[in-house]
Motif scaffolding. Structure first.
Motif, short mmCIF file in Angstrom:
data_model
loop_
_atom_site.label_atom_id
_atom_site.label_comp_id
_atom_site.label_asym_id
_atom_site.label_seq_id
_atom_site.Cartn_x
_atom_site.Cartn_y
_atom_site.Cartn_z
N TRP A 10 0.88 -1.22 0.15
CA TRP A 10 0.16 0.02 -0.18
C TRP A 10 0.80 1.29 0.18
N PHE A 17 -3.80 -5.84 -7.59
CA PHE A 17 -5.13 -6.59 -7.13
C PHE A 17 -6.28 -5.50 -7.49
N CYS A 46 -11.21 -6.00 2.55
CA CYS A 46 -11.58 -5.30 1.59
C CYS A 46 -10.89 -4.39 0.49
N GLY A 47 -9.60 -4.15 1.08
CA GLY A 47 -8.80 -3.00 0.46
C GLY A 47 -9.70 -1.80 0.15
N CYS A 65 -13.29 -5.05 6.25
CA CYS A 65 -12.17 -5.22 7.28
C CYS A 65 -11.09 -5.24 6.37
N GLU A 66 -9.96 -3.99 6.85
CA GLU A 66 -8.93 -4.05 6.08
C GLU A 66 -7.82 -3.55 7.15
N LEU A 67 -6.63 -4.41 6.96
CA LEU A 67 -5.45 -4.13 7.75
C LEU A 67 -4.81 -2.66 7.61
N GLY A 104 -7.92 -2.91 10.66
CA GLY A 104 -7.31 -3.52 11.65
C GLY A 104 -7.14 -5.07 10.99
N ASP A 105 -6.65 -6.21 11.94
CA ASP A 105 -6.40 -7.52 11.56
C ASP A 105 -7.80 -8.23 11.60
C1 LIG Z 1 -5.38 -9.06 -2.68
S1 LIG Z 1 -5.92 -7.52 -1.50
C2 LIG Z 1 -7.71 -7.72 -2.00
C3 LIG Z 1 -8.46 -6.15 -1.87
C4 LIG Z 1 -9.73 -6.46 -2.01
N1 LIG Z 1 -10.51 -7.52 -1.70
C5 LIG Z 1 -10.12 -6.18 -3.65
O1 LIG Z 1 -10.71 -6.99 -4.33
O2 LIG Z 1 -9.31 -5.20 -4.20
C6 LIG Z 1 -5.79 -8.27 -0.17
C7 LIG Z 1 -5.92 -7.27 1.12
O3 LIG Z 1 -6.19 -7.58 2.23
C8 LIG Z 1 -5.58 -6.80 3.49
N2 LIG Z 1 -5.14 -7.69 4.39
C9 LIG Z 1 -4.10 -8.69 4.30
N3 LIG Z 1 -4.07 -9.08 5.71
C10 LIG Z 1 -4.89 -8.70 6.42
C11 LIG Z 1 -5.48 -8.97 7.83
N4 LIG Z 1 -4.69 -9.71 8.43
N5 LIG Z 1 -6.61 -8.27 8.16
C12 LIG Z 1 -7.31 -7.51 7.32
N6 LIG Z 1 -6.83 -7.12 6.00
C13 LIG Z 1 -5.78 -7.74 5.51
C14 LIG Z 1 -4.49 -5.90 2.39
O4 LIG Z 1 -4.08 -4.90 3.07
C15 LIG Z 1 -4.96 -5.93 1.14
O5 LIG Z 1 -5.72 -4.80 1.16
#
Ligand SMILES: C[S@@+](CC[C@H](N)C(=O)[O-])C[C@H]1O[C@@H](n2cnc3c(N)ncnc32)[C@H](O)[C@@H]1O
Length: 218
Positions: A10, A17, A46-47, A65-67, A104-105
Motif C-alpha cells: 500500500w 489487485f 476489503c482493500g 475489514c482492512e488491515l 485492523g487485523d
Molecule cells: C489482495 S488484496 C484484496 C483487496 C480487495 N478484496 C480487492 O478485491 O481489491 C488483500 C487485502 O487484504 C488486506 N489484508 C491483509 N492481511 C489482512 C489482515 N490480517 N486483516 C485484514 N486485512 C488484511 C491487505 O492490506 C489487502 O488490502
C-alpha cells in the motif's frame, strides 16, 4: 502474508489487485444469492474495492475489514464519502452512511462484530493467503459468518509452481476439502481469464481459472 508485506504494497501503491471497475462475477452472480437488499454484507480484506460501493448501491449496509489505514482512507476519499472514525481497542472503526470499515487485523475482529450480517463477499481475500496461512483464515471466516449466512467467493487457480503469489492458486478441490466442514459450496462459474492478465501471460502461466462459488455457512 505478514502484515508488513501488505503495508509495503500500500505504501508503494503496488496494488495490482485493485480493480478500477466493479468485479464482473459480482455483477453477474450476486443477485441470485437472494440476500435481502437491506441486509448487512461483510467484505473481509476489503482493500479500497469499488465492489463495496456497488453493494451499497443495491441497498446493503457494507461492513468491511482492512488491515491498512491508508487503503481505508483512500477508499473514502476517492469515493467522496464523508466519514467519521473512532478507535475501538486494536481496531479503528470508520463509518459513513452505508459503509463501515473495521481497520485492523481480521484475526482480532470479534465474532459479535459480524453477528447481524446477512451475506458476505470474498474477492481476492482467500487467495491472498499462502497455503500455510489459508486454513487459519478459513477458520476465522467461519467464526465470523453466522450459521445460514450466504456469500460469494471469487478465486483464481493456476499451476502454483509457475508464479509466486499472491494471488495464490486455490483449486476447487482445496475448497471442497478444507471448507466443506463449514460451508455448503456451489460452483457458479469458472472461466479461463489468462488473456486478460498480462502478468500471468508474461510468466508463461499456461492457464488461469477464475471461479465464483456460492457459500452457505452450515
Ligand atoms: C489482495 S488484496 C484484496 C483487496 C480487495 N478484496 C480487492 O478485491 O481489491 C488483500 C487485502 O487484504 C488486506 N489484508 C491483509 N492481511 C489482512 C489482515 N490480517 N486483516 C485484514 N486485512 C488484511 C491487505 O492490506 C489487502 O488490502
Amino acid at each position: 502474508m505478514e502484515p508488513n508485506f501488505w503495508h509495503d504494497k500500500w505504501h508503494q501503491q503496488l496494488i495490482g489487485f485493485h480493480q478500477s471497475q466493479v468485479n464482473q462475477l459480482l455483477l453477474t452472480h450476486w443477485q441470485q444469492l437472494d440476500i435481502p437488499s437491506q441486509g448487512q454484507v461483510f467484505v473481509p480484506l476489503c482493500g479500497k474495492s469499488l465492489d463495496m460501493c456497488y453493494l451499497a448501491e443495491l441497498g446493503h449496509n457494507v461492513l468491511g475489514c482492512e488491515l491498512n489505514l491508508s487503503a481505508v482512507e483512500q477508499f473514502y476519499a476517492e469515493n467522496q464519502l464523508t466519514v467519521t472514525s473512532q478507535t475501538l481497542a486494536e481496531h479503528k472503526l470508520f463509518n459513513c452512511e452505508q459503509i463501515q470499515i473495521w481497520q485492523g487485523d481480521i484475526f482480532t475482529l470479534a465474532a459479535q462484530t459480524t453477528q447481524n450480517i446477512s451475506g458476505f463477499y470474498d474477492r481476492a481475500a482467500l487467495i491472498a493467503w499462502p497455503e500455510s496461512l489459508r486454513l487459519g483464515y478459513v477458520k476465522q471466516l467461519a467464526t465470523l459468518i453466522p450459521k445460514g449466512c450466504t456469500g460469494l467467493l471469487v478465486t483464481l487457480d493456476y499451476p502454483q509452481e509457475t508464479l509466486q503469489g499472491p494471488p495464490f492458486a486455490v483449486s476447487p478441490t482445496w475448497i471442497e476439502v478444507h471448507m466443506s466442514e463449514y460451508f455448503e459450496i456451489r460452483l457458479l462459474a469458472c472461466h479461463d481469464v489468462l488473456e486478460d492478465n498480462p502478468r500471468f501471460v508474461k510468466k508463461a502461466v499456461p492457464w488461469l481459472n477464475e471461479a465464483a462459488y456460492q457459500l452457505k455457512r452450515k
